[in-house]
Design an enzyme around this catalytic site. Structure first.
Site, PDB file in Angstrom:
ATOM      1  N   HIS A 119       0.813  -1.209   0.000  1.00  0.00           N
ATOM      2  CA  HIS A 119       0.000   0.000   0.000  1.00  0.00           C
ATOM      3  C   HIS A 119       0.852   1.267   0.000  1.00  0.00           C
ATOM      4  CE1 HIS A 119      -4.220  -1.590   1.135  1.00  0.00           C
ATOM      5  NE2 HIS A 119      -3.519  -2.544   0.531  1.00  0.00           N
ATOM      6  N   HIS A 282      -2.046 -12.489  -2.024  1.00  0.00           N
ATOM      7  CA  HIS A 282      -3.105 -13.109  -1.230  1.00  0.00           C
ATOM      8  C   HIS A 282      -2.760 -14.529  -0.785  1.00  0.00           C
ATOM      9  CE1 HIS A 282      -6.529 -10.176  -2.544  1.00  0.00           C
ATOM     10  NE2 HIS A 282      -5.541  -9.593  -1.888  1.00  0.00           N
TER      11      HIS A 282
END
Length: 753
Positions: A119, A282
């Site tokens: 991020h 993920h």
């Protein structure tokens, strides 16, 4: 693109059509600007009274005065003093040192730090080079309080002891990326490499993140058939990329795939890199949505009370952390071993049939049909609990979209290929905004030359000396091109640079390659004539050398501009020497990714009085934006515009803004004549952005100009600068300041100096 000034307060929406969005929005509702802040005792900005006033603040951001490290501090040198192995060892120890105030999922902070690094760098967008990990901007508003960054305030606090230990030798920007790398290494993944060199900022960047006045709200950034506004690279305000529940929470994997493809392409990722990043990322960790955010979470860091000391999203439900953690509102892990590198994400994606369900927070996610795998995944904190694996709508996009599925199936069948693809894509994600390899610091950087790094060949020959420079200057000025053409070409090459992501510039001489040679702003026919001349000078010189000495086209382009400026100054009786340091090299077409470089094409360049159709910002706003990408101050921007006008280098060859009777002479005539009260200005009736300078006595036209020209007399701040340069005692200062600003632009890409 410049940040836009909102005329109303940026209030958070209290209701939207999506439950997850609504919950997170309410959790950060205190980010709404209080009207009382604009009331008694608080100064009002000029844009409060005059919202359309030109904002020059982008040219003053990250001023040296705001940097406590001082203007002489060299971060690259400081980073080189680190024992990186020791730093990584400290980070690795932290990963499994769970803290009571924020316990680690599965006893390992690795996935948490991977998300932090992702991020931090994932805000990068290719269109204007803004965003990304440089500067450590995740520490500041608005990023530190974005809905997509919930809980990352804790990640940075966990890292504070390490940052404190290494101080100025390790920036937050580097530490966040390095920690993400070490986290994955500790979980069994092989990292492709790491380069340091990201300096820290000490104030928020001024970035246009979108038109919305509420977080996660609406489709205001879209038009037509879901066309996302440029230069944005996220689907909603406050998200890094896409809504995990699908466009506007529609739970449709196919339309989610369209959003993913668009958004990831805007950050320079192709389909293969996109699949690798999503599937690889993920593989680790879990999502957190133990309770409804609107019932449990206090405001984000920017709106939290002072005693929270910069932390936000305080959770008053259950323990407030651990198994009661709330982040995205989605809940669960994708794999059985969330702190290990495995193939389980792809195994599960293709091994189960997935059905919709609701998280405890009310968000829509997916679990295996018929309770298959119901007890596969261990709980992150409660040993007696087990869960089914989950998928987001955006995960299922990799299975349902035909192109993504083909790639994902290939990765599933070839684990080593998948691992390498993710490793390379992660390296690109975390280094894309750093620019060329010349800026990389440290011994863990890979030696590969990737096209996305805009590679430039190393100089493997002897450079020209002072005698050669003087000889070449004479050749350049005595040739078949004009001094104005030499200046125009040098500016066109160098001004392609973007300080936002360190791309472009004259080094590499890519102005002779596609796509730059064909850009409208560069007047391709005229440019080709100049380049043919310069290449002949280059060939003649290099062929005449008996040794290993050579000159590159890139160096000749800059030297031609320098010679022309010296010539223009001499016409005004100023003897100046424009600084010139050889050492640039010439890239090839094979080293130049045309599609990637296309985004550097100027939509406007006020320094050349160029403004293309289709811009959402005005010509004067685009001038400031261009100056911002060239890292110019207000005076530097001003003196360059004035000097280039009298040098007569307008892109279209017009005399618009050429406020002098002696074009080609370097002097302060532009400012003198602009401020001359014997001239009045009126808007032309038949042409856009054309103004006529009329002699007040004779009523005859004296000059023509654009809004970019007239802003230096209209805007009070710019007029104050113009008055300095238009004064009788400023002739020498004008020439000196122009040369200094010119040299700065010519060397923006000289990371070797």
């Amino acid at each position: 693109m410049l940040p836009r000034v909102n005329k109303r307060s940026n209030c958070i929406a209290k209701k939207t059509s999506n439950r997850l969005i609504s919950a997170v929005s309410l959790a950060i509702a205190s980010l709404c600007i209080s009207q009382s802040a604009l009331a008694d005792g608080m100064p009002k900005t000029n844009t409060f009274w005059w919202p359309e006033q030109l904002n020059l603040q982008p040219l003053r951001q990250n001023d040296a005065k705001s940097n406590p490290l001082g203007g002489d501090f060299n971060y690259a040198d400081a980073f080189k003093t680190l024992n990186l192995a020791n730093v990584k060892s400290d980070i690795k120890a932290l990963l499994t040192s769970s803290q009571d105030w924020w316990p680690a999922d599965y006893g390992h902070y690795g996935p948490f730090f991977v998300r932090m690094a992702w991020h931090s760098t994932g805000t990068y967008r290719m269109s204007d080079g803004r965003g990304g990990g440089a500067g450590g901007q995740q520490r500041f508003e608005p990023l530190n309080s974005w809905p997509d960054n919930v809980s990352l305030d804790k990640a940075r606090r966990l890292l504070w002891p390490i940052k404190q230990k290494y101080g100025r030798s390790l920036s937050w920007a580097d530490l966040m990326v390095l920690t993400g790398n070490v986290a994955m290494e500790s979980m069994g993944f092989t990292i492709y490499g790491f380069a340091g060199g990201r300096e820290d900022d000490f104030e928020p960047d001024l970035v246009y993140w979108g038109p919305e006045k509420k977080w996660l709200g609406g489709n205001e950034r879209y038009s037509g058939e879901r066309k996302l506004e440029e230069p944005l690279a996220a689907v909603q305000m406050g998200l890094i990329y896409v809504n995990p529940e699908g466009p506007n929470g529609n739970h449709d994997p196919i339309s989610a795939a369209a959003d993913i493809r668009d958004v990831f392409a805007r950050m320079a990722m192709n389909d293969e890199e996109t699949v690798a990043l999503i599937a690889g990322g993920h593989t680790f960790g879990k999502a957190h949505g133990a309770h409804k955010p609107d019932e449990c979470l206090d405001p984000a860091p920017a709106g939290a009370t002072i005693e929270e000391q910069g932390l936000g999203w305080k959770n008053k439900c259950g323990k407030g952390n651990a198994e009661d953690t709330i982040t995205s509102g989605l809940e669960g892990a994708w794999s059985v071993s969330p702190t290990q590198w495995t193939m389980q994400y792809l195994d599960n994606l293709f091994g189960f049939e997935w059905v919709e369900t609701q998280s405890p927070a009310g968000a829509t996610q997916w679990i295996p049909k018929d309770n298959a795998g119901a007890n596969l995944v261990p709980d992150a904190h409660v040993k007696s609990k087990r869960h089914a694996p989950i998928m987001f709508t955006t995960d299922l996009a990799l299975k349902e979209d035909p192109q993504y599925r083909k790639i994902a199936e290939r990765f599933h069948a070839n684990p080593k290929e998948f691992e390498l693809a993710f490793s390379k894509a992660w390296f690109k994600l975390t280094h894309r905004d750093m620019g060329p390899r010349a800026r990389y610091v440290g011994d863990e950087s890979p030696t590969d030359d990737f096209l996305w790094q805009d590679p430039i060949p190393s100089v493997d020959y002897s450079l020209i000396d002072k005698r050669d420079i003087q000889h070449l200057k004479t050749k350049l000025l005595d040739g078949d091109v004009t001094p104005a053409q030499l200046v125009k070409t040098a500016w066109a090459a160098a001004a392609s640079f973007r300080a936002t992501d360190m791309r472009g510039g004259v080094n590499g001489a890519r102005i002779q390659l596609a796509p730059q040679k064909n850009w409208e702003v560069n007047n391709p026919d005229e440019l080709n004539t100049v380049l043919m001349f310069l290449n002949k000078v280059k060939k003649d010189f290099n062929d005449g050398q008996s040794g290993n000495k050579q000159v590159s086209l890139a160096d000749l382009i800059v030297l031609g501009g320098a010679a022309a400026i010296e010539h223009a100054a001499s016409k005004n009786d100023f003897d100046v020497e424009v600084p010139f340091i050889p050492g640039r090299s010439d890239a090839t077409q094979a080293q130049t990714e045309v599609e990637s470089f296309a985004v550097l094409e100027p939509k406007a360049d006020g320094f050349r009085n160029y403004y293309a159709q289709g811009n959402t910002l005005s010509p004067v706003e685009m001038l400031v934006d261009k100056a911002n990408t060239l890292d110019l101050s207000v005076p530097e921007m001003s003196v360059l515009v004035a000097g280039l006008r009298v040098m007569n280098i307008n892109a279209d060859g017009s005399d618009r803004g050429v406020l002098t009777d002696n074009p080609g002479t370097l002097n302060n005539d532009f400012f003198v004549n602009l401020l001359d009260m014997s001239t009045r200005w009126e808007k032309a009736k038949d042409q856009q952005d054309l103004y006529l300078g009329i002699d007040r006595k004779s009523n005859k036209q004296r000059w023509s100009a654009s809004s970019v020209d007239l802003i230096f007399g209209s805007n009070s701040e710019l007029r104050a600068v113009a008055e300095v340069y238009a004064s009788d005692d400023a002739h020498q200062q004008f020439v000196d300041d122009f040369v200094n600003a010119w040299t700065k632009v010519m060397t923006l890409d000289r990371f070797d100096l």
